[in-house]
Design an enzyme around this catalytic site. Sequence first.
Site, PDB file in Angstrom:
ATOM      1  N   LYS A  45       2.891  -3.873  10.831  1.00 17.59           N
ATOM      2  CA  LYS A  45       1.658  -4.028  11.660  1.00 17.59           C
ATOM      3  C   LYS A  45       1.830  -4.666  12.818  1.00 17.59           C
ATOM      4  CE  LYS A  45      -2.826  -3.414  10.477  1.00 17.59           C
ATOM      5  NZ  LYS A  45      -3.344  -2.230   9.594  1.00 17.59           N
TER       6      LYS A  45
ATOM      7  N   LYS B 133       0.759  -1.148   0.018  1.00 20.15           N
ATOM      8  CA  LYS B 133       0.156  -0.066   0.091  1.00 20.15           C
ATOM      9  C   LYS B 133       0.939   1.333   0.066  1.00 20.15           C
ATOM     10  CE  LYS B 133      -3.511  -0.273   2.893  1.00 20.15           C
ATOM     11  NZ  LYS B 133      -4.096  -0.369   4.472  1.00 20.15           N
TER      12      LYS B 133
HETATM   13  P1  NAD Z   1     -12.987   0.010  13.916  1.00 17.41           P
HETATM   14  O1  NAD Z   1     -12.671  -0.658  15.125  1.00 17.41           O
HETATM   15  O2  NAD Z   1     -13.049   1.635  14.127  1.00 17.41           O
HETATM   16  O3  NAD Z   1     -14.339  -0.368  13.278  1.00 17.41           O
HETATM   17  C1  NAD Z   1     -14.655  -1.742  12.943  1.00 17.41           C
HETATM   18  C2  NAD Z   1     -16.053  -2.135  12.442  1.00 17.41           C
HETATM   19  O4  NAD Z   1     -16.063  -3.390  11.931  1.00 17.41           O
HETATM   20  C3  NAD Z   1     -17.154  -2.000  13.724  1.00 17.41           C
HETATM   21  O5  NAD Z   1     -18.246  -1.418  13.289  1.00 17.41           O
HETATM   22  C4  NAD Z   1     -17.243  -3.394  14.085  1.00 17.41           C
HETATM   23  O6  NAD Z   1     -18.559  -3.458  14.779  1.00 17.41           O
HETATM   24  C5  NAD Z   1     -17.150  -4.027  12.734  1.00 17.41           C
HETATM   25  N1  NAD Z   1     -17.053  -5.631  12.679  1.00 17.41           N
HETATM   26  C6  NAD Z   1     -16.084  -5.933  13.533  1.00 17.41           C
HETATM   27  N2  NAD Z   1     -16.121  -7.382  13.251  1.00 17.41           N
HETATM   28  C7  NAD Z   1     -17.100  -7.671  12.610  1.00 17.41           C
HETATM   29  C8  NAD Z   1     -17.477  -8.654  11.836  1.00 17.41           C
HETATM   30  N3  NAD Z   1     -17.229  -9.948  12.232  1.00 17.41           N
HETATM   31  N4  NAD Z   1     -18.436  -8.672  10.760  1.00 17.41           N
HETATM   32  C9  NAD Z   1     -18.930  -7.505  10.725  1.00 17.41           C
HETATM   33  N5  NAD Z   1     -18.522  -6.189  11.165  1.00 17.41           N
HETATM   34  C10 NAD Z   1     -17.823  -6.464  11.875  1.00 17.41           C
HETATM   35  O7  NAD Z   1     -11.926  -0.112  12.672  1.00 17.41           O
HETATM   36  P2  NAD Z   1     -11.458   0.584  11.611  1.00 17.41           P
HETATM   37  O8  NAD Z   1     -10.414   1.524  11.760  1.00 17.41           O
HETATM   38  O9  NAD Z   1     -12.899   1.232  10.912  1.00 17.41           O
HETATM   39  O10 NAD Z   1     -11.256  -0.525  10.392  1.00 17.41           O
HETATM   40  C11 NAD Z   1     -12.037  -1.410   9.664  1.00 17.41           C
HETATM   41  C12 NAD Z   1     -11.096  -1.962   8.426  1.00 17.41           C
HETATM   42  O11 NAD Z   1     -10.231  -0.852   7.836  1.00 17.41           O
HETATM   43  C13 NAD Z   1      -9.961  -2.900   8.979  1.00 17.41           C
HETATM   44  O12 NAD Z   1      -9.977  -3.699   7.900  1.00 17.41           O
HETATM   45  C14 NAD Z   1      -8.715  -1.840   8.989  1.00 17.41           C
HETATM   46  O13 NAD Z   1      -7.516  -2.817   8.988  1.00 17.41           O
HETATM   47  C15 NAD Z   1      -9.106  -1.211   7.765  1.00 17.41           C
HETATM   48  N6  NAD Z   1      -8.369   0.122   7.531  1.00 17.41           N
HETATM   49  C16 NAD Z   1      -8.445   0.947   8.700  1.00 17.41           C
HETATM   50  C17 NAD Z   1      -7.748   2.257   8.346  1.00 17.41           C
HETATM   51  C18 NAD Z   1      -7.820   3.251   9.429  1.00 17.41           C
HETATM   52  O14 NAD Z   1      -7.186   4.373   9.147  1.00 17.41           O
HETATM   53  N7  NAD Z   1      -8.734   3.121  10.599  1.00 17.41           N
HETATM   54  C19 NAD Z   1      -6.912   2.368   7.497  1.00 17.41           C
HETATM   55  C20 NAD Z   1      -6.843   1.407   6.582  1.00 17.41           C
HETATM   56  C21 NAD Z   1      -7.736   0.076   6.503  1.00 17.41           C
END
Ligand code: NAD
Length: 434
Positions: free
Chosen positions: A102, A90
């Site tokens: 990570k 990425k």
């Molecule tokens: P977060 O903890 O803020 O939110 C996660 C969400 O997913 C919550 O709404 C939770 O209830 C839901 N969730 C968890 N387990 C689940 C399941 N089994 N089925 C359905 N929903 C489920 O996390 P985030 O920061 O929003 O990250 C979400 C994804 O995005 C991850 O894959 C993370 O690696 C990726 N990501 C995050 C960022 C960032 O800046 N936070 C950047 C790039 C990628």
Amino acid sequence: MSIFDSALTQLNNAARHIKLPEGLLEKLQQPERIIQLNIPLKKDNGKIELMKGYRVQYNNDLGPYKGGLRFHPQVDMDEVKALAFWMMIKNAVVDLPFGGGKGGIEIDPKNLSVKELERLSREFTKFLAPNIGGGMDVPAPDINTNAKIMDWIADEYIKVQSANLPVGKAGCKVKSEKTQLRAVVTGKSIKNGGSEGREQATGLGGYFVLERLIKKLGLKRPVTVAIQGFGNVGSNMAKILYENGYRIVAVSDVKGGIYDRNNTGFNIDLVRKCKEEKGFLAGCYCIGSVCDLAKKYEDGVISNQDLLELKIDILIPAAIENVITKDNARKIKAKIVFEMANGPTTAEADQILNKRGILLMPDVLANSGGVTVSYFEWLQNMTNKKWSLKKVNNQLKKKMETAFTKVWQISQKEKVNLRTAAYILALERIVAKT
Ligand code: NAD
């Protein structure tokens, strides 16, 4: 197939299209360093429990290792390795001077009090302190980690490292170097050296890419969207899309979702408000992650599984990995799968979607807005500057659109899908530095 094997399949697919120096592919198939920890957590009742912690420093050919920290019961070495690998790709796709890393702790933070969570975050930092830093390895938020946790980490790291700072004329520790120590993590609160715009960056970056994609494809508006995951990424993306005329017809979190069967789309401001009112994790440290929205809306409940199979224009997985698999890939009815989560599609499912002509925008481009603004935060800390929100968002737009254009061009030229094109771009950049 394990998640890491699935990630390597993506690498190997792309490696067929580019001439790599001998031995480089083998090098990129393994992380450079793995740190595995047993972190003692003192519980509120005085008992000590050992928590498994990880940091994988995958590759630093392009710069310091960079990637988030995840607190989740399913965190394990295989997952962290895959996530660190994807960060390497990425960061190269979006042309940042960072390598990939990570980390995480195998824990359900919902079972911890705020005090326990703070002790755990600080203890983790003490263990990691010799191996992280603005010039070495820079963690950030991910699932179940947020600005508050990043602030604790930065604070603890500064305490540990301050003892080593040179003393200035007045006998004080040199301030600018102390300020730079904050660059050890990104995603901090603004008052503690965070960047304007970091909170929304992943969603906004996704929006910039999606807009370009829709224009290229000539997709008719209004566009219907379903989003799995309503945390930082999912809820911010939903808000931005809603404000820009997209129809968000289904959203879900870990407890399930809501679905607007009329396809007119939810008022996402109301949905977010409801979630803020009702949703909480232990001690409310992360308001907004878990909420039973279904009770508030009578449109209907939908399971996470069914949400993936809705007949809509765009499906946005924004929760966890491996949700689109060989078992459900044939049932996906969306025209576009837009990966905001990391690794939501397995290698087998990838092939099936490809054959079925469903266009997939890969995670390594779609969600790279978060790490891009993390880079801006790091840069501001290192140079002791403060950027305005306007500047952050303008620079983000530029970075995302440039990366999109390059990936799109490679995909057309090489006649490969967008994932393989993104990997080719990343590999070209890594080769240029090795
Ligand atoms: P977060 O903890 O803020 O939110 C996660 C969400 O997913 C919550 O709404 C939770 O209830 C839901 N969730 C968890 N387990 C689940 C399941 N089994 N089925 C359905 N929903 C489920 O996390 P985030 O920061 O929003 O990250 C979400 C994804 O995005 C991850 O894959 C993370 O690696 C990726 N990501 C995050 C960022 C960032 O800046 N936070 C950047 C790039 C990628």
